[in-house]
Structure formats: C-alpha cells, structure tokens
Design a protein around this motif. Structure first.
Motif, PDB file in Angstrom:
ATOM      1  N   GLY A 210       0.838  -1.194   0.000  1.00  0.00           N
ATOM      2  CA  GLY A 210       0.000   0.000   0.000  1.00  0.00           C
ATOM      3  C   GLY A 210       0.872   1.241   0.000  1.00  0.00           C
ATOM      4  N   ILE A 211       0.297   2.349   0.445  1.00  0.00           N
ATOM      5  CA  ILE A 211       0.991   3.631   0.392  1.00  0.00           C
ATOM      6  C   ILE A 211       1.271   4.133   1.798  1.00  0.00           C
ATOM      7  CG2 ILE A 211       0.808   6.039  -0.350  1.00  0.00           C
ATOM      8  CD1 ILE A 211      -0.935   5.105  -2.639  1.00  0.00           C
ATOM      9  N   ALA A 212       2.511   4.526   2.038  1.00  0.00           N
ATOM     10  CA  ALA A 212       2.915   5.118   3.313  1.00  0.00           C
ATOM     11  C   ALA A 212       3.806   6.309   3.002  1.00  0.00           C
ATOM     12  CB  ALA A 212       3.634   4.094   4.188  1.00  0.00           C
ATOM     13  N   THR A 213       3.195   7.402   2.596  1.00  0.00           N
ATOM     14  CA  THR A 213       3.944   8.531   2.029  1.00  0.00           C
ATOM     15  C   THR A 213       4.443   9.520   3.071  1.00  0.00           C
ATOM     16  OG1 THR A 213       1.908   9.790   1.749  1.00  0.00           O
ATOM     17  CG2 THR A 213       2.605   8.402  -0.094  1.00  0.00           C
ATOM     18  N   MET A 214       4.087   9.315   4.337  1.00  0.00           N
ATOM     19  CA  MET A 214       4.414  10.230   5.436  1.00  0.00           C
ATOM     20  C   MET A 214       3.547  11.477   5.439  1.00  0.00           C
ATOM     21  SD  MET A 214       8.459  10.064   6.303  1.00  0.00           S
ATOM     22  CE  MET A 214       9.377   9.293   5.004  1.00  0.00           C
ATOM     23  N   GLN A 215       2.377  11.387   4.839  1.00  0.00           N
ATOM     24  CA  GLN A 215       1.426  12.489   4.959  1.00  0.00           C
ATOM     25  C   GLN A 215       0.786  12.450   6.344  1.00  0.00           C
ATOM     26  OE1 GLN A 215      -1.454  12.632   1.810  1.00  0.00           O
ATOM     27  NE2 GLN A 215      -0.112  13.862   0.537  1.00  0.00           N
ATOM     28  N   TYR A 216       0.725  13.586   6.986  1.00  0.00           N
ATOM     29  CA  TYR A 216       0.136  13.694   8.325  1.00  0.00           C
ATOM     30  C   TYR A 216      -1.371  13.506   8.234  1.00  0.00           C
ATOM     31  CZ  TYR A 216      -1.124  15.738  12.859  1.00  0.00           C
ATOM     32  OH  TYR A 216      -1.633  15.957  14.121  1.00  0.00           O
ATOM     33  N   LYS A 217      -1.911  12.573   9.036  1.00  0.00           N
ATOM     34  CA  LYS A 217      -3.337  12.263   9.012  1.00  0.00           C
ATOM     35  C   LYS A 217      -4.014  12.443  10.370  1.00  0.00           C
ATOM     36  CE  LYS A 217      -2.765   8.829   5.305  1.00  0.00           C
ATOM     37  NZ  LYS A 217      -3.550   9.542   4.280  1.00  0.00           N
ATOM     38  N   GLY A 218      -3.285  12.982  11.316  1.00  0.00           N
ATOM     39  CA  GLY A 218      -3.855  13.183  12.638  1.00  0.00           C
ATOM     40  C   GLY A 218      -2.865  12.813  13.724  1.00  0.00           C
ATOM     41  N   PRO A 219      -3.172  13.152  14.986  1.00  0.00           N
ATOM     42  CA  PRO A 219      -2.209  12.990  16.079  1.00  0.00           C
ATOM     43  C   PRO A 219      -2.155  11.595  16.698  1.00  0.00           C
ATOM     44  CG  PRO A 219      -4.186  14.048  16.896  1.00  0.00           C
ATOM     45  CD  PRO A 219      -4.398  13.874  15.425  1.00  0.00           C
ATOM     46  N   LEU A 220      -3.066  10.704  16.296  1.00  0.00           N
ATOM     47  CA  LEU A 220      -3.162   9.406  16.950  1.00  0.00           C
ATOM     48  C   LEU A 220      -2.680   8.275  16.048  1.00  0.00           C
ATOM     49  CD1 LEU A 220      -6.700   9.793  18.579  1.00  0.00           C
ATOM     50  CD2 LEU A 220      -4.462  10.273  19.605  1.00  0.00           C
ATOM     51  N   THR A 221      -2.123   7.258  16.658  1.00  0.00           N
ATOM     52  CA  THR A 221      -1.680   6.073  15.913  1.00  0.00           C
ATOM     53  C   THR A 221      -2.844   5.452  15.144  1.00  0.00           C
ATOM     54  OG1 THR A 221       0.055   5.619  17.540  1.00  0.00           O
ATOM     55  CG2 THR A 221      -0.647   3.782  16.162  1.00  0.00           C
ATOM     56  N   ALA A 222      -4.030   5.515  15.716  1.00  0.00           N
ATOM     57  CA  ALA A 222      -5.214   4.935  15.079  1.00  0.00           C
ATOM     58  C   ALA A 222      -5.555   5.609  13.753  1.00  0.00           C
ATOM     59  CB  ALA A 222      -6.413   5.029  16.028  1.00  0.00           C
ATOM     60  N   ASN A 223      -4.992   6.790  13.493  1.00  0.00           N
ATOM     61  CA  ASN A 223      -5.247   7.486  12.231  1.00  0.00           C
ATOM     62  C   ASN A 223      -4.469   6.884  11.061  1.00  0.00           C
ATOM     63  OD1 ASN A 223      -5.149  10.444  14.201  1.00  0.00           O
ATOM     64  ND2 ASN A 223      -7.012   9.494  13.393  1.00  0.00           N
ATOM     65  N   TYR A 224      -3.589   5.928  11.350  1.00  0.00           N
ATOM     66  CA  TYR A 224      -2.698   5.396  10.318  1.00  0.00           C
ATOM     67  C   TYR A 224      -2.885   3.891  10.181  1.00  0.00           C
ATOM     68  CZ  TYR A 224      -0.630   9.958  11.022  1.00  0.00           C
ATOM     69  OH  TYR A 224      -0.458  11.324  11.132  1.00  0.00           O
ATOM     70  N   ASN A 225      -2.839   3.426   8.936  1.00  0.00           N
ATOM     71  CA  ASN A 225      -3.000   2.006   8.640  1.00  0.00           C
ATOM     72  C   ASN A 225      -1.845   1.230   9.274  1.00  0.00           C
ATOM     73  OD1 ASN A 225      -3.123  -0.567   7.529  1.00  0.00           O
ATOM     74  ND2 ASN A 225      -3.753   0.167   5.504  1.00  0.00           N
TER      75      ASN A 225
END
Length: 498
Positions: free
Chosen positions: A286-301
C-alpha cells in the motif's frame, strides 16, 4: 654461492611431498552416490557424515605441489559417473578451499566501484561476500516443509523448525534448529531461535528475485548504495538445497532489525538492544507517504506504518514520535529560508537526498519516490534524528518495460504522482519546492552521475555478475516448480514476459 645454495633449498622444498586436505561441496544426484578427488589421474575417495554433509573431505597423503586435480562423482560401485571438465591446481597450502562440485571458480576478484561518499558499511559482514557463491543446506520435516510451500499465503501458519548449514570458501556454520518461514511476497526468512546468532545476525532473508530474470538488479543497487554512503542491508548470492535436493538460487540479505541497527547504523557503538529507539516499517502492499493524518496512531493504517521497536513511545501510542515528525513535515513552509538546517536537525538529510537521487536514476519504481513504500524510519538516539533506511530493490533499473529512467527527475515525480492519490511530501516539499535543498540535491545528482552512475564505472561490475552467476541462474531455472503455487512469468531469453 650463498644465493645459489638458498635457491637450491627453495627448489627442494617446492617438490617435497605433503599431506593435502581436499574439500568439496556436493549433492549426489544418484542413490548412494559419493565423491572422490582425482589427482594426477589417481582417485582418492572423499567422505562425509551427517554432521558435515554436504561437505566431503579427505586428507590425501604425499602430494607434491603444484599438482592438477578435479572432483568426480561415484556410484555405489565406486565407478565414475560424473567428472569435472576442468582441472584445478593445488598450491602449497595444507588444504583446499571449500569448493563446489562442477563450479570452476570458488573465489573471483570483484571489480571495484568508486567510493563516492563515505563508506557506511559495517565491518562485521563475514557471510556477505560478493566474491563467491555460498551454499545453504536445510534439513526439515518433509511434511511440514511441503505444507509451508504449498500454503505460502497462510499468515497463521507457524514457522518450520529445521537444521541449517551455511558453507562458503572458508567457513562452515551449523545450527541444529532454526525457524524458516515465508516472508514478504517472494522470499524465505531464516530465524535463529536457539540463543545463538548467524555471525551476529538473528535473521536473514533469502530473496528469490522472482520478478527479476537477470538476478543482478538488486545486487547492483546495493553496490551503488554502498558507493554513495547510504546505509542499508548487505547481500550476496548463494544456492539453497533442502534435504539434499536443489531448491533455488537466492540473494541472501540481512533483515532490518535490531542486529542491523547495531552493526550498520551504530557500527557496534551500541551493543544493548534496549538502547535502540523507534523503528517503523512501511510495507509494500500500500501507500505510506508520510502524509500527516492526525495525532493518533489509530489514524494510520497499521499494515503500512508498522511499529517494529517501541523506543520512547507509550505502548498505547507506538507512533507518537514519528507522527510528530510527519506533523513537522506538514507544517513546514518550503519557501522559508534555512531549509537545510531545519531538516538536518530532524532527518539524515544528505543520506536521504543521495538515496532519492539513486531512486530516480535507477528508476526504482517500487520504493518511496515512485510508490510511497518499501522503507524504514529509525530514530537514531546518538544523532537525535530520523534515518531513512531503504529496502527491497528487485524492481530497480526498471523491469524492462518502464521508460521512466529516460526522463528528468521533475517529470519522474509527475509520472509517479499521476499513478497515486497521495503526495510524497519528503520529495515534493524538500527536493522540488525548497530552493536551498533543491540546489544540494542537484549537486548530489550530478556527482553520482559523473562519478559512478555511468557505463564506464559500472560495466565491469555488471559483466562480472553476469559471468559469476550465469551457471547458477541456469541451474535455478532448470528446477521444476510447476506443482508449487505462485505466479509464472514465462520469461523469454531476453527476460521479457511472453
């Protein structure tokens, strides 16, 4: 007279009869087959045992050096059924190297590649040797091993316990019990689970390079990473046999784990795994581009941002420190001055820029710049910065049908972004939009191109690998895997899919 007398002694010494131990790695392809060494047309039987197989040896008494010799395979009646077509030559050493039956050259001289930037390779890389092809012999319960092979995508399956032996020209390493499991999409992984390590490594990977018919791209890319001073795993070639049967030709590489961090990143200045800090793996599915998606670990796949070492993060927020880095990346204004200083305080900037230059030059279309994955991020507690560690390079130098390498680096990004829904902020904000960092990147790009990424610098190394592995690649392609699950590319002679 004195000189003449000494010369006479030397001539006498060179013809003295001595005992020589001959060693050959061999897997008989007939029932109850054995090996012998033929010296001056006389046969001397070689022996092995359960503990030493597949290494066959014997001390041959009263041999003069130099003498010609070769290895032969015998049947159960001690008749020759296979003989090496070339002659080897004994020296005045008491033993031969561990030579492989029917492989003429045990060790070759590797053509050098210029060291463009400081060499960051670890000193402790004994099993990783580009000058030779090693051998691994695995002994495992046939039913368990077959089950693993026929169910490679079974994520719940347990690792198979097996005996393990590694042999190269001057080294024999044995472990009575290791764990072997399917790893990634096309590799096998070995873990030593008995409290010992494989030359300081808890795990190695055997990369099948099944998408790469030349089997040279990843090895050459590793050579270039070394040349430009980018830290990653090391690798070298080997043949694998399972229970005495041919299994395949692989590139053996180090796993990116605590051992690699200690040996390669910290150069053994850190010896306690507890002292290592945050490590995150960005996978290949998948994609892990280092785009910020929020402050919590749960925001990231979690499959794409996998925490491997907790470091200073709380257990319920294993990505906390890395998320702060991604937030800095989002908030940073690339038009501001002092871009180099800002990122030098947070990232191994020079190493990252060198890596991105090589990803572009080698059309590395399955890594960060083009696909946004296949890398690790490690927080180095000694430098107090994040280090970008690349991985998986079988899709470098294109795969034969990509023309991206023929375009400019700016167009390369446009092509990659056209095939994706996410930006690569470390590339677009640092390399494209910040004039100061862009100037440093273009200087690096020019230096790498002029110094090492050209035919004058690389042709000799490429030709060397072609000659070194040709016989073993042909052997690998001759192995019947038709009954195993998996994808068949149907390669033609030139390596293109049919």
């Amino acid at each position: 007279m004195r000189i003449t007398f000494l010369s006479g002694l030397w001539a006498l010494a060179s013809s003295i009869w001595a005992d020589v131990t001959c060693n050959v790695i061999g897997f008989p392809d007939i029932l109850n087959g054995t090996y012998a060494v033929e010296i001056n047309e006389k046969l001397y039987p070689l022996t092995t045992s359960k503990a030493s197989f597949p290494l066959w040896s014997a001390k041959i008494p009263g041999i003069t050096a130099p003498s010609s010799y070769r290895y032969v395979q015998l049947n159960h009646k001690n008749n020759v059924v296979a003989r090496e077509k070339f002659l080897r030559h004994l020296t005045n050493k008491p033993a031969t190297l561990n030579e492989f039956f029917n492989r003429q050259d045990t060790i070759l001289t590797v053509p050098s590649i210029k060291q463009v930037y400081s060499d960051v390779r670890p000193k402790n890389s004994k099993p990783i040797d580009s000058s030779q092809i090693a051998t691994i012999h695995i002994t495992a319960d046939p039913a368990q091993f077959t089950d693993m092979m026929y169910n490679p995508m079974d994520l719940e399956s347990k690792a198979v316990k097996a005996g393990f032996k590694f042999i190269n020209a001057d080294t024999v390493y044995s472990a009575d019990e290791v764990k072997i499991k399917v790893s990634g999409h096309a590799s096998r992984k070995f873990d030593d689970d008995m409290g010992q390590t494989f030359f300081g490594r808890q795990a190695i990977k055997l990369r099948a390079e099944f998408t790469e018919p030349t089997m040279m791209r990843e090895k050459l890319y590793l050579d270039l990473l070394n040349s430009i001073g980018v830290a990653s795993y090391q690798g070298s070639y080997l043949c694998v046999y399972v229970d005495g049967k041919p299994y395949g030709f692989y590139l053996m590489v180090e796993d990116i784990d605590e051992d690699l961090l200690m040996h390669t990143i910290h150069h053994d200045t850190i010896r306690d795994k507890v002292s290592l800090r945050s490590l995150h793996q960005m996978g290949s599915s998948g994609i892990a581009t280092m785009q910020y998606k929020g402050p919590l670990t749960a925001n990231y796949n979690p499959r794409m941002y996998e925490n491997k070492i907790l470091g200073d993060n709380p257990e319920n927020e294993p990505m906390q420190q890395f998320i702060a880095f991604m937030k800095d990346l989002r908030d940073w204004d690339p038009n501001a001055t002092g871009g180099v200083a800002f990122w030098n305080a947070r990232l191994g900037l020079k190493g990252f820029l060198r890596l991105m230059a090589l990803e572009y030059l080698a059309a590395s279309w399955d890594n960060y710049w083009y696909r946004g994955h296949n890398y690790f991020m490690y927080f180095n507690p000694q430098r107090k910065i994040w280090q970008f560690i690349p991985t998986d390079f079988d899709h470098t130098f294109t795969i034969g049908n990509h023309l991206d390498v023929e375009t400019t680096y700016r167009e390369f990004a446009h092509i990659s972004l056209a095939n994706s829904t996410e930006d690569r902020p470390l590339v677009t904000k640092l390399i494209y939009k910040n004039k100061e960092i862009n100037k440093e990147f273009e200087t690096i790009l020019r230096t790498i191109t002029e110094e090492v990424f050209n035919t004058k610098a690389l042709d000799a190394r490429i030709n060397f690998y072609e000659i070194q592995i040709e016989q073993d690649v042909a052997w690998d392609f001759s192995i019947d895997r038709s009954k195993l699950p998996g994808r068949e590319y149907g390669r033609t002679k030139c390596g293109q899919p049919n």
